[in-house]
Design an enzyme around this catalytic site. Structure first.
Site, short mmCIF file in Angstrom:
data_model
loop_
_atom_site.label_atom_id
_atom_site.label_comp_id
_atom_site.label_asym_id
_atom_site.label_seq_id
_atom_site.Cartn_x
_atom_site.Cartn_y
_atom_site.Cartn_z
N HIS A 103 -9.94 -34.82 -7.61
CA HIS A 103 -9.62 -34.63 -9.04
C HIS A 103 -10.84 -34.10 -9.80
O HIS A 103 -11.34 -34.71 -10.74
CB HIS A 103 -9.14 -35.95 -9.66
N TYR A 107 -9.11 -37.95 -2.19
CA TYR A 107 -8.76 -37.45 -3.52
C TYR A 107 -10.05 -37.13 -4.26
O TYR A 107 -11.02 -37.91 -4.23
CB TYR A 107 -7.99 -38.51 -4.32
N LYS A 110 -10.34 -42.73 -2.96
CA LYS A 110 -10.73 -42.24 -4.27
C LYS A 110 -11.96 -41.35 -4.19
O LYS A 110 -12.69 -41.33 -3.20
CB LYS A 110 -11.00 -43.41 -5.22
N ARG A 133 -7.55 -50.08 -1.75
CA ARG A 133 -7.02 -49.22 -0.70
C ARG A 133 -8.13 -48.86 0.29
O ARG A 133 -9.32 -49.04 0.01
CB ARG A 133 -6.41 -47.95 -1.31
N GLU A 156 -5.25 -33.81 -3.09
CA GLU A 156 -4.29 -33.43 -4.13
C GLU A 156 -4.00 -31.94 -4.20
O GLU A 156 -3.07 -31.53 -4.92
CB GLU A 156 -4.74 -33.93 -5.51
N ASP A 197 -5.92 -38.93 -14.11
CA ASP A 197 -6.81 -38.48 -13.03
C ASP A 197 -7.25 -37.03 -13.23
O ASP A 197 -8.33 -36.64 -12.79
CB ASP A 197 -6.12 -38.59 -11.67
#
Length: 369
Positions: A96, A94, A75, A15, A118, A270
């Site tokens: 996490h 993101y 990510k 991605r 998120e 995650d």
């Protein structure tokens, strides 16, 4: 603003933070976009596509991190990327953080302003930047679980939907949110027996309204989880507490008593996973076996369908990227409380309560000046 888009370097992650159409939107508003060479190649976007959209191509990730005022990724930054962040720089991706102390410590040390997709909220209380990937992961969880049940992958050799005269598999989905709903939709489509557990009666009502008698809904309790996990052929873990570590709802003792050759797909990995026996895996080595139960715990599941995932993610993130670029992060957060919920780390302090509690850090709420 100068926005940087580095190439993703996590295992089998194709991605990209921004597609050419998103770049064009920013450059048409007068912003500069610096894209690392080949950043979009994994999903069919060449450097020339980005140049045509108004971007400048950087030879290395180091060039992107050194020059960008805001870095847009998919990510969480890997260790080598975290070392390149600096005070005053904005990171939008993101994160996490709740199960990841090493990343949190590195981001705190960097002094950067780190906004997590998120934990950005919506007016209706949803998580609009997480939802697209939850939709993808929920749907993929059934595909992955079906493969795990195949004998060649360590499973019991069961076809998820069965055939006439042969019983279909029992799929138990823990959590009826976006992941669970999409997993149920796929499992029902394949002809499986589907049970969804959730603590919210409103969620269970919604599932019945959408799927009718094709899904069995159960109020989630320790006893109910144990009962249905032990009789399941495939268990999908889709629980989520925004920003916080996932609760361990399925114990190691339960896993030991599951059917031999059954399978687990932990979509919550995650955030640390909702099975005690879970640990993160990669697309290169996606599964392992504990007590004859196949575990699939890939931490970036949507990366396997990277083009679909990137386009869906960009649809959701672009308005916020533009908002941050047009206003600057401080003014954007003054005006948009939902975007402000995405702020996890700023100037060496944890600004997300759930992350602080999960990691034993001091929580220092950000106050706009």
């Amino acid at each position: 603003m100068l926005i940087g888009v580095p190439k993703e370097i996590k295992n089998n992650e194709y991605r990209v933070g921004m597609v050419p159409a998103s770049v064009h939107e920013l450059t048409s508003h007068g912003h500069q976009v610096l894209v690392e060479t080949q950043a979009g190649a994994g999903i069919g976007f060449a450097d020339d596509d980005y140049v045509a959209a108004g971007a400048t191509i950087a030879a290395t990730a180091a060039d992107v991190f050194a020059k960008a005022e805001m870095v847009v990724k998919v990510k969480e930054p890997q260790a080598v990327e975290r070392k390149q962040l600096r005070a005053g720089q904005v990171l939008f991706t993101y994160l996490h953080l709740a199960p990841d102390l090493a990343q949190t410590d590195d981001l705190l040390a960097s002094g950067a302003t780190c906004i997590a997709y998120e934990t950005v909220t919506s007016e209706r209380g949803g998580l609009p930047l997480l939802a697209p990937m939850s939709e993808v992961a929920g749907r993929m969880s059934i595909q992955a679980g079906a493969a795990c049940l195949e004998k060649s992958h360590g499973g019991c050799g069961m076809l998820l939907g069965g055939v006439p005269g042969v019983e279909s598999a029992k799929v138990v989905i823990i959590g009826g949110g976006v992941v669970g709903t999409n997993a149920a939709r796929m499992a029902i489509g394949l002809g499986a027996q589907v049970v969804v557990l959730d603590r919210s009666v409103d969620v269970l009502r919604r599932l019945i309204s959408e799927f009718g008698t094709q899904v069995r809904t159960v109020h989630s309790s320790k006893a109910a989880v144990e009962e249905h996990v032990l009789s399941a052929d495939l268990v999908i873990g889709g629980v989520l507490i925004p920003g916080a570590a996932a609760p361990k709802l399925v114990t190691a003792a339960m896993v030991r008593r599951m059917k031999p050759g059954s399978a687990i797909v932990d979509v919550a990995i995650d955030q640390g996973g909702c099975f005690e026996t879970s640990h993160a895996t990669t697309h290169q080595n996606p599964t392992y076996i504990v007590d004859d139960v196949v575990h699939y715990c890939v931490a970036n599941m949507p990366g396997a369908v990277a083009r679909t995932s990137t386009l869906a993610l960009n649809n959701a993130t672009l308005p916020h990227i533009l908002e941050l670029a047009e206003l600057g992060w401080e003014e954007a957060m003054r005006r948009d409380v939902h975007l402000a919920h995405g702020l996890n780390i700023h100037a060496g302090q944890v600004t997300c309560k759930e992350v602080a509690e999960a990691l034993g850090k001091d929580f220092v709420p950000y106050v706009a000046t």
